[in-house]
Motif scaffolding. Sequence first.
Motif, PDB file in Angstrom:
ATOM      1  N   GLY A  42       0.810  -1.211   0.000  1.00 22.12           N
ATOM      2  CA  GLY A  42       0.000   0.000   0.000  1.00 22.12           C
ATOM      3  C   GLY A  42       0.840   1.256   0.000  1.00 22.12           C
ATOM      4  N   SER A  57       1.660  -2.086  -7.980  1.00 21.23           N
ATOM      5  CA  SER A  57       0.437  -1.899  -8.758  1.00 21.23           C
ATOM      6  C   SER A  57       0.129  -3.122  -9.619  1.00 21.23           C
ATOM      7  CB  SER A  57       0.573  -0.656  -9.632  1.00 21.23           C
ATOM      8  OG  SER A  57      -0.603  -0.427 -10.379  1.00 21.23           O
ATOM      9  N   SER A  97      -3.238  -7.734  -1.073  1.00 16.78           N
ATOM     10  CA  SER A  97      -3.522  -6.697  -2.068  1.00 16.78           C
ATOM     11  C   SER A  97      -4.771  -5.901  -1.686  1.00 16.78           C
ATOM     12  CB  SER A  97      -3.697  -7.319  -3.456  1.00 16.78           C
ATOM     13  OG  SER A  97      -4.817  -8.181  -3.497  1.00 16.78           O
ATOM     14  N   GLU A 101      -4.900  -1.829  -0.797  1.00 12.43           N
ATOM     15  CA  GLU A 101      -5.809  -0.840  -1.376  1.00 12.43           C
ATOM     16  C   GLU A 101      -6.581  -0.093  -0.285  1.00 12.43           C
ATOM     17  OE1 GLU A 101      -6.473  -0.351  -5.372  1.00 12.43           O
ATOM     18  OE2 GLU A 101      -4.613  -0.237  -4.234  1.00 12.43           O
ATOM     19  N   ARG A 104      -4.004   2.343   1.173  1.00 13.69           N
ATOM     20  CA  ARG A 104      -3.730   3.420   0.206  1.00 13.69           C
ATOM     21  C   ARG A 104      -4.873   4.426   0.185  1.00 13.69           C
ATOM     22  NH1 ARG A 104      -4.414   4.545  -5.356  1.00 13.69           N
ATOM     23  NH2 ARG A 104      -5.763   2.729  -5.561  1.00 13.69           N
TER      24      ARG A 104
END
Length: 214
Positions: A42, A57, A97, A101, A104
Motif C-alpha cells: 500500500g 500496482s 492486495s 488498497e 492506500r
Amino acid sequence: MNMSDEFFSVVTAIFLLRGFGITLLIAVFTIFFSFLIGSILGVAKFQGKGIAAKVSSIYIDISRNLPLILMIIAFRFTLPLPTIASSVVALTFLNCSLVAEILRGGMQAISKGQWEAAYSQGFSYTGTLIHVVIPQAVKRIRKPLMGQFITIIKDTSLCAVVAVHELMYSGQIIMGRYSKSSYIIGLYALIALAYFGVNTLLLAISKRLIRDIK
C-alpha cells in the motif's frame, strides 16, 4: 451405539473442534501476513512513481482479478508446502492486495495540510509518512480493515477444496457418514454458528478498540 448417539458423541465434537482450531490458525497467520505485506504494498503504490510503485500496482491488479479458490488449488499443487501452509500463502496472496488498497485509500484521504504542517516542523518525506500519514490513515481504515479480516475467516472454508482439515472439511467428513437430512442440516447449522460466533466476537472487539482509540 446407534447412529444418533454416534453423531452427538464427544468424538464428533472433538473432531469438529480440531477443525475449528485449524480454521483459526489459518485465519490468524493470514491476517498477520496480509497486514504486514499489504502495508508495504500500500505504501509502495501510494508513492505513485518508481519501480516499487509499479511492481506493487501490477501485483495488486493481478491478485485481485484471480479467483481465490483457483489460487488455493494452484498453490497447493505447485508449492512444496504442507496443506495448511499453502492455504495461508494463497489467502495472503489475495488479501494482502486488498489490505494494500484499503491502506492506500486511507493515506490518500489525509489532507495536504497535514503534509505541509509536518514539513514545517522539519520532517522529511519518509518521516512524515511514518509518523504522521500512516498513523492517521490506520485510524481511518479500522472499520474496513476489520471487515476484511472477518472476510478472511470466512474464506478459510474454501480451503476444504484441497482437503485442509479445517472446520468445513471436517464437517464434510462427518456428513459423509450420514444420510439423514436432519443430521446434515443440523451439522451445517452448527458450522455456520461457529463462523458467526467468532466473527461476531471479532466485530465486538474491533468496535471496542475503535471506541477506546478515539
